[in-house]
Design an enzyme around this catalytic site. Sequence first.
Site, PDB file in Angstrom:
ATOM      1  N   TYR A  30       0.819  -1.212   0.000  1.00 41.30           N
ATOM      2  CA  TYR A  30       0.000   0.000   0.000  1.00 41.30           C
ATOM      3  C   TYR A  30       0.857   1.267   0.000  1.00 41.30           C
ATOM      4  O   TYR A  30       0.374   2.343  -0.319  1.00 41.30           O
ATOM      5  CB  TYR A  30      -0.929   0.047   1.224  1.00 41.30           C
ATOM      6  CG  TYR A  30      -2.020  -1.007   1.226  1.00 41.30           C
ATOM      7  CD1 TYR A  30      -2.261  -1.790   0.113  1.00 41.30           C
ATOM      8  CD2 TYR A  30      -2.813  -1.200   2.345  1.00 41.30           C
ATOM      9  CE1 TYR A  30      -3.247  -2.759   0.128  1.00 41.30           C
ATOM     10  CE2 TYR A  30      -3.805  -2.163   2.371  1.00 41.30           C
ATOM     11  CZ  TYR A  30      -4.013  -2.944   1.259  1.00 41.30           C
ATOM     12  OH  TYR A  30      -4.996  -3.898   1.279  1.00 41.30           O
ATOM     13  N   LYS A  38       3.605 -15.312   2.646  1.00 41.99           N
ATOM     14  CA  LYS A  38       3.532 -16.082   1.394  1.00 41.99           C
ATOM     15  C   LYS A  38       4.980 -16.392   0.999  1.00 41.99           C
ATOM     16  O   LYS A  38       5.458 -16.005  -0.074  1.00 41.99           O
ATOM     17  CB  LYS A  38       2.785 -15.233   0.345  1.00 41.99           C
ATOM     18  CG  LYS A  38       2.444 -15.958  -0.931  1.00 41.99           C
ATOM     19  CD  LYS A  38       1.339 -16.974  -0.794  1.00 41.99           C
ATOM     20  CE  LYS A  38       1.057 -17.658  -2.122  1.00 41.99           C
ATOM     21  NZ  LYS A  38       0.187 -18.843  -1.989  1.00 41.99           N
ATOM     22  N   ASP A  65      -2.891 -18.173   2.034  1.00 42.49           N
ATOM     23  CA  ASP A  65      -4.050 -18.875   1.457  1.00 42.49           C
ATOM     24  C   ASP A  65      -4.558 -19.938   2.426  1.00 42.49           C
ATOM     25  O   ASP A  65      -5.769 -20.104   2.626  1.00 42.49           O
ATOM     26  CB  ASP A  65      -3.713 -19.478   0.077  1.00 42.49           C
ATOM     27  CG  ASP A  65      -2.316 -20.090   0.018  1.00 42.49           C
ATOM     28  OD1 ASP A  65      -1.516 -19.873   0.955  1.00 42.49           O
ATOM     29  OD2 ASP A  65      -2.019 -20.803  -0.956  1.00 42.49           O
ATOM     30  N   ASP A 101      -5.228  -6.747   6.055  1.00 39.41           N
ATOM     31  CA  ASP A 101      -6.435  -6.036   5.651  1.00 39.41           C
ATOM     32  C   ASP A 101      -7.536  -7.063   5.342  1.00 39.41           C
ATOM     33  O   ASP A 101      -8.674  -6.975   5.811  1.00 39.41           O
ATOM     34  CB  ASP A 101      -6.104  -5.190   4.408  1.00 39.41           C
ATOM     35  CG  ASP A 101      -7.198  -4.212   4.051  1.00 39.41           C
ATOM     36  OD1 ASP A 101      -8.206  -4.146   4.777  1.00 39.41           O
ATOM     37  OD2 ASP A 101      -7.052  -3.512   3.031  1.00 39.41           O
ATOM     38  N   ASP A 144     -10.797  -8.498   8.035  1.00 36.63           N
ATOM     39  CA  ASP A 144     -12.216  -8.419   7.668  1.00 36.63           C
ATOM     40  C   ASP A 144     -12.858  -9.802   7.642  1.00 36.63           C
ATOM     41  O   ASP A 144     -14.007  -9.970   8.052  1.00 36.63           O
ATOM     42  CB  ASP A 144     -12.393  -7.735   6.305  1.00 36.63           C
ATOM     43  CG  ASP A 144     -12.486  -6.225   6.450  1.00 36.63           C
ATOM     44  OD1 ASP A 144     -12.275  -5.725   7.577  1.00 36.63           O
ATOM     45  OD2 ASP A 144     -12.761  -5.544   5.446  1.00 36.63           O
TER      46      ASP A 144
END
Length: 358
Positions: free
Chosen positions: A139, A190, A222, A246, A250
């Site tokens: 980001y 990852k 994942d 992020d 959620d």
Amino acid sequence: MSDAPRIVLLPGDGIGPEIVAAATQLLEALGEFDFDERLMGGCSIDAHGVALTDEVLAACRESDAVLLGAVGGPKWDTTDPDAPRPEQGLLGLRKGMGLYANLRPVRPSPALVGASPLREERIAGTDLLVVRELTGGIYFGDSGRDGDSAHDTCEYSTAEIERIARTGFEAAQRRAGGGSHTPRVTSVDKANVLETSRLWREVVGRVASDYPGVELDHLLVDNAAMQLVSRPAEFDVIVTENLFGDILSDESAMLTGSLGMLPSASLGEAGAPGLFEPVHGSAPDIAGQGIANPLATFLSAAMMLRHGLGRPGDAERIESAVDVVLERGLRTPDLAAADDTSVGTDAMTEAVLNQLFA
Ligand code: NAD
């Protein structure tokens, strides 16, 4: 000057003032606090033309902790890129207070497990914390367009990973509080594909040696996304980078099914004030009706007591009072099933207040 902790209150917009006033009552019942109420968000735009003034930011930086309601609403919705927007206040606070760790606990109240989209036997016993890095990663890396291609760059430094890893290990220790469960940190990356993730895994592993009482395991993102819905009760603290956090925070939030119940904290360097706020927004559709659910703000005040002010006993007192009141069947309209009678903000607040010292 009094020794009472100095709390800046930023009620904000919409239902913000109603739920922050309710949380203030709870805090006043628990001890002495020096409250300093300020404008931030749309209300500050109306008064000063900006969502966060330098003066309010300075007050927040000098405080012991900041408790925020919510900001925004249709009055300040605009497509003019130059017009001030309420959420600029939130970004300004994060930057100006050096907040780099976002903490979101997911602990569905036993009385509300039926609201989860997961089957009861899967969600029961879930009590996890997502610790998300807030200031680095894709980001904030270089991004751009070159003809018909585009790029976003993910970068992390050892120092950035080290400090968020410490936040995670320390939160795990605090949550265990010397009790019977062995604290565990699950670091999510990852590392089979990304170099930043390989550095992440290496640094988190190194930091772990400073916390011998905390178990560490690593999960690929994942796999973590799957495990969160298949066996959420087995997680303790999840630590991860900005983009993965992020998404996973959620996903975890949805495990409870009740937006009005979710607190959060954003923390910076040790000893610096943190920002504590409910996950939900300013709910302009119900503002001023006296029916807002104050529980996410109560639980945010509990996080403030635990993570910001070193008062875990008071934090537990609020959390268990909330559980008991829900167990007894009290519901604000957002939590009520079709055949439940519901109560407003004041009655819910009074019930939790009465339970604090029961
Ligand atoms: P929202 O969270 O405000 O509301 C979504 C739905 O949930 C609404 O129906 C609302 O009535 C209900 N709801 C939310 N909190 C509740 C509570 N405590 N008690 C009872 N019901 C509750 O999200 P939205 O409608 O997408 O956004 C409204 C405004 O809030 C927008 O201006 C948005 O930008 C802003 N917002 C602010 C924050 C923040 O301050 N951190 C976060 C998200 C959205």
